[in-house]
Motif scaffolding. Structure first.
Motif, PDB file in Angstrom:
ATOM      1  N   THR A  20       0.837  -1.197   0.000  1.00 26.46           N
ATOM      2  CA  THR A  20       0.000   0.000   0.000  1.00 26.46           C
ATOM      3  C   THR A  20       0.875   1.251   0.000  1.00 26.46           C
ATOM      4  O   THR A  20       2.005   1.234   0.492  1.00 26.46           O
ATOM      5  N   VAL A  21       0.315   2.291  -0.572  1.00 21.58           N
ATOM      6  CA  VAL A  21       0.973   3.599  -0.594  1.00 21.58           C
ATOM      7  C   VAL A  21       0.054   4.589   0.108  1.00 21.58           C
ATOM      8  O   VAL A  21      -1.140   4.669  -0.192  1.00 21.58           O
ATOM      9  N   ARG A  22       0.601   5.329   1.046  1.00 18.98           N
ATOM     10  CA  ARG A  22      -0.188   6.327   1.762  1.00 18.98           C
ATOM     11  C   ARG A  22      -0.197   7.634   0.988  1.00 18.98           C
ATOM     12  O   ARG A  22       0.827   8.067   0.474  1.00 18.98           O
ATOM     13  N   VAL A  23      -1.361   8.249   0.905  1.00 13.55           N
ATOM     14  CA  VAL A  23      -1.517   9.500   0.162  1.00 13.55           C
ATOM     15  C   VAL A  23      -2.166  10.529   1.085  1.00 13.55           C
ATOM     16  O   VAL A  23      -3.233  10.288   1.644  1.00 13.55           O
ATOM     17  N   THR A 205       8.002  11.511  13.859  1.00 11.85           N
ATOM     18  CA  THR A 205       8.696  10.222  13.724  1.00 11.85           C
ATOM     19  C   THR A 205       8.142   9.432  12.540  1.00 11.85           C
ATOM     20  O   THR A 205       8.249   8.205  12.516  1.00 11.85           O
ATOM     21  N   ASP A 206       7.559  10.139  11.570  1.00 18.05           N
ATOM     22  CA  ASP A 206       6.955   9.494  10.401  1.00 18.05           C
ATOM     23  C   ASP A 206       7.583  10.090   9.138  1.00 18.05           C
ATOM     24  O   ASP A 206       7.036  11.005   8.523  1.00 18.05           O
ATOM     25  N   PRO A 207       8.737   9.580   8.707  1.00 22.24           N
ATOM     26  CA  PRO A 207       9.437  10.195   7.569  1.00 22.24           C
ATOM     27  C   PRO A 207       8.663  10.122   6.260  1.00 22.24           C
ATOM     28  O   PRO A 207       8.788  11.023   5.418  1.00 22.24           O
ATOM     29  N   GLU A 208       7.867   9.070   6.056  1.00 23.49           N
ATOM     30  CA  GLU A 208       7.112   8.954   4.806  1.00 23.49           C
ATOM     31  C   GLU A 208       6.096  10.079   4.672  1.00 23.49           C
ATOM     32  O   GLU A 208       6.019  10.757   3.641  1.00 23.49           O
ATOM     33  N   LEU A 209       5.296  10.287   5.712  1.00 21.00           N
ATOM     34  CA  LEU A 209       4.294  11.349   5.676  1.00 21.00           C
ATOM     35  C   LEU A 209       4.954  12.716   5.689  1.00 21.00           C
ATOM     36  O   LEU A 209       4.510  13.638   4.987  1.00 21.00           O
ATOM     37  N   ALA A 210       6.017  12.855   6.448  1.00 17.97           N
ATOM     38  CA  ALA A 210       6.736  14.135   6.492  1.00 17.97           C
ATOM     39  C   ALA A 210       7.241  14.517   5.109  1.00 17.97           C
ATOM     40  O   ALA A 210       7.135  15.677   4.698  1.00 17.97           O
ATOM     41  N   ALA A 211       7.767  13.545   4.376  1.00 21.04           N
ATOM     42  CA  ALA A 211       8.283  13.830   3.026  1.00 21.04           C
ATOM     43  C   ALA A 211       7.166  14.296   2.108  1.00 21.04           C
ATOM     44  O   ALA A 211       7.358  15.222   1.299  1.00 21.04           O
ATOM     45  N   GLN A 212       5.979  13.685   2.215  1.00 23.66           N
ATOM     46  CA  GLN A 212       4.851  14.119   1.386  1.00 23.66           C
ATOM     47  C   GLN A 212       4.462  15.554   1.698  1.00 23.66           C
ATOM     48  O   GLN A 212       4.169  16.346   0.794  1.00 23.66           O
ATOM     49  N   LEU A 213       4.445  15.901   2.959  1.00 25.87           N
ATOM     50  CA  LEU A 213       4.023  17.244   3.352  1.00 25.87           C
ATOM     51  C   LEU A 213       5.005  18.317   2.922  1.00 25.87           C
ATOM     52  O   LEU A 213       4.659  19.492   2.836  1.00 25.87           O
ATOM     53  N   MET A 214       6.219  17.926   2.639  1.00 25.61           N
ATOM     54  CA  MET A 214       7.227  18.865   2.169  1.00 25.61           C
ATOM     55  C   MET A 214       7.184  19.055   0.657  1.00 25.61           C
ATOM     56  O   MET A 214       7.844  19.951   0.112  1.00 25.61           O
ATOM     57  N   GLU A 215       6.410  18.222  -0.050  1.00 22.62           N
ATOM     58  CA  GLU A 215       6.327  18.347  -1.492  1.00 22.62           C
ATOM     59  C   GLU A 215       5.423  19.515  -1.896  1.00 22.62           C
ATOM     60  O   GLU A 215       4.661  20.036  -1.083  1.00 22.62           O
ATOM     61  N   SER A 216       5.496  19.890  -3.159  1.00 25.29           N
ATOM     62  CA  SER A 216       4.677  20.995  -3.675  1.00 25.29           C
ATOM     63  C   SER A 216       3.200  20.672  -3.534  1.00 25.29           C
ATOM     64  O   SER A 216       2.758  19.547  -3.767  1.00 25.29           O
ATOM     65  N   GLY A 217       2.438  21.660  -3.142  1.00 32.56           N
ATOM     66  CA  GLY A 217       0.999  21.498  -2.983  1.00 32.56           C
ATOM     67  C   GLY A 217       0.389  22.814  -2.536  1.00 32.56           C
ATOM     68  O   GLY A 217       0.994  23.883  -2.674  1.00 32.56           O
ATOM     69  N   TYR A 218      -0.805  22.739  -1.963  1.00 37.41           N
ATOM     70  CA  TYR A 218      -1.506  23.934  -1.533  1.00 37.41           C
ATOM     71  C   TYR A 218      -1.130  24.295  -0.102  1.00 37.41           C
ATOM     72  O   TYR A 218      -1.023  23.441   0.749  1.00 37.41           O
ATOM     73  N   GLY A 219      -0.969  25.566   0.126  1.00 37.72           N
ATOM     74  CA  GLY A 219      -0.701  26.044   1.474  1.00 37.72           C
ATOM     75  C   GLY A 219       0.773  26.100   1.820  1.00 37.72           C
ATOM     76  O   GLY A 219       1.630  25.537   1.155  1.00 37.72           O
TER      77      GLY A 219
END
Length: 219
Positions: A20-23, A205-219
């Motif tokens: 699974t991939v978290r989005v 302590t969640d590098p996967e989610l942290a990396a997503q939040l650092m990507e380009s997006g809104y806000g």
């Protein structure tokens, strides 16, 4: 962002093992090409999400994605039909994306204002329109309410602040909450659970989610 287009970013990935991939929600729609081991192409467009979720992915599946800028006005049906008829390579899809998507300056202005505002009433005042008119405009052009955009920007910005190291370690969570217009730390934690499926402390302590939040997006 690719200059002169509605594309904010391009991405790709290969799933080596079934899983699974978290989005997490980022305020963007993505045009995605998925190919399985038999190299069968499937084009689809993601929707605007309201919470973090898991996607089951088969082993060997590969993905090429075009993340569209927040508020992009897209002719989904015509774009997908054209892609399926022509079956272009990912790097040849850009002319079709340009043909069937566009940006509206008034939508961009609204989203920029909501991303920084403390409340919908404040954003409406800054834009010079009544709150009800702002509601109608946002729903018509983005299919989401002003509240969706304001709260999404707030939680994403707060999440990045939670992750950002400072000279003395990490900024206290109560201070992050106050800086991002939350009533208190508990209010921010509820928003994190609702949108991101985690807490501010667990996010660190969640590098996967942290990396997503650092990507380009809104806000």
């Amino acid at each position: 962002m690719i200059s002169g287009t509605t594309i904010l970013a391009c991405w790709s990935g290969l799933q080596e093992e079934e899983g699974t991939v978290r989005v997490s929600p980022d305020g963007c729609r993505d045009l995605i090409l998925r190919m399985d081991l038999a190299k069968r192409p499937v084009w689809f467009i993601s929707g605007l999400q309201e919470h973090t979720y898991d996607v089951a992915v088969a082993s060997g599946a590969s993905f090429h994605g075009f993340r569209l800028r927040p508020g992009t006005i897209l002719d989904d049906e015509r774009l997908l039909n054209s892609l399926r008829e022509r079956d272009p390579e990912p790097d040849q899809a850009l002319p079709l994306i340009n043909e069937f998507s566009r940006l509206c300056p008034k939508v961009e202005e609204m989203l920029a204002c909501l991303a920084e505002a403390s409340s919908i009433d404040t954003a409406a005042k800054q834009l010079g329109v009544p709150p009800r008119q702002l509601q109608r405009f946002s729903m018509h052009h983005t299919q989401q309410s002003p509240g969706y955009w304001l709260r999404l920007a707030r939680v994403r910005r707060a999440a990045r602040a939670v992750l950002k190291p400072v000279d003395s370690g990490r900024e206290p969570l109560a201070a992050v909450a106050a800086d991002h217009y939350y009533a208190d730390q508990a209010h921010m934690t509820r928003d994190f659970r609702r949108w991101l499926g985690t807490t501010p402390t667990a996010l660190r302590t969640d590098p996967e989610l942290a990396a997503q939040l650092m990507e380009s997006g809104y806000g």
